[in-house]
Enzyme design. Structure first.
Site, short mmCIF file in Angstrom:
data_model
loop_
_atom_site.label_atom_id
_atom_site.label_comp_id
_atom_site.label_asym_id
_atom_site.label_seq_id
_atom_site.Cartn_x
_atom_site.Cartn_y
_atom_site.Cartn_z
N SER A 55 32.75 112.46 41.03
CA SER A 55 33.74 112.89 42.08
C SER A 55 33.21 113.69 43.18
O SER A 55 32.46 114.76 42.76
CB SER A 55 35.05 113.47 41.57
N GLU A 62 35.44 118.03 61.19
CA GLU A 62 36.54 116.97 61.35
C GLU A 62 37.55 116.63 60.56
O GLU A 62 38.64 115.88 60.76
CB GLU A 62 35.99 115.74 62.14
N SER A 63 37.43 117.03 59.36
CA SER A 63 38.19 116.97 58.13
C SER A 63 37.40 116.79 57.06
O SER A 63 36.58 117.78 56.69
CB SER A 63 39.48 116.05 58.29
N HIS A 68 35.91 109.18 44.41
CA HIS A 68 35.89 109.14 42.79
C HIS A 68 35.26 107.83 42.59
O HIS A 68 35.85 106.65 42.86
CB HIS A 68 37.32 109.47 42.06
N CYS A 83 39.69 114.01 62.28
CA CYS A 83 40.33 114.55 63.43
C CYS A 83 39.59 114.21 64.86
O CYS A 83 38.32 114.64 64.79
CB CYS A 83 40.76 115.86 63.24
#
Length: 126
Positions: A55, A62-63, A68, A83
């Site tokens: 994971s 931008e985010s 996983h 974003c």
């Protein structure tokens, strides 16, 4: 109104076990997916599970990209949230699908941050 971001939830199937179970490979592929999409990587963290699975998250300006893996099933659950207009989350998803040697990708995009047409102060007080 234009959304603030795009969020792609991807189901990647038929991936190679040896890739999905290798923390170094998953980390490198995820970081490169962000770069391939045009994102600016800020930091990343990954964890290897026992007996199998990885994971992790790549934080981008931008985010983020998150993953996983279930190597024993050849499956990776991925989300890519971007974003602005500079980064295309689909470029990252397609890169991941290719690098994991996947046989199938199912994904859907949700527009995020479609704000109501009311002044900001009113929206906060609702």
């Amino acid at each position: 109104m234009k959304p603030l971001g795009r969020h792609v939830l991807a189901e990647i199937y038929g991936c190679e076990y040896d890739i999905l179970n290798d923390i170094g490979k998953v980390e490198k592929i995820m970081v490169n997916a962000a770069l391939e999409a045009g994102a600016e990587v800020r930091e990343f963290v990954f964890h290897k599970f026992s007996p199998q699975g990885v994971s992790g998250v790549v934080v981008i300006s931008e985010s983020h990209l998150a993953i996983h893996t279930w190597p024993e099933l050849g499956y990776a659950a991925v989300d890519v949230f971007t974003c602005g207009d500079k980064v295309d989350p689909w470029d990252a998803c397609n890169f991941l699908t290719e690098q994991f040697c996947a046989k199938h990708l199912t994904a859907k995009e949700t527009k995020r941050g479609i704000l109501p047409d009311i002044p900001h102060q009113e929206a906060v007080n609702l």
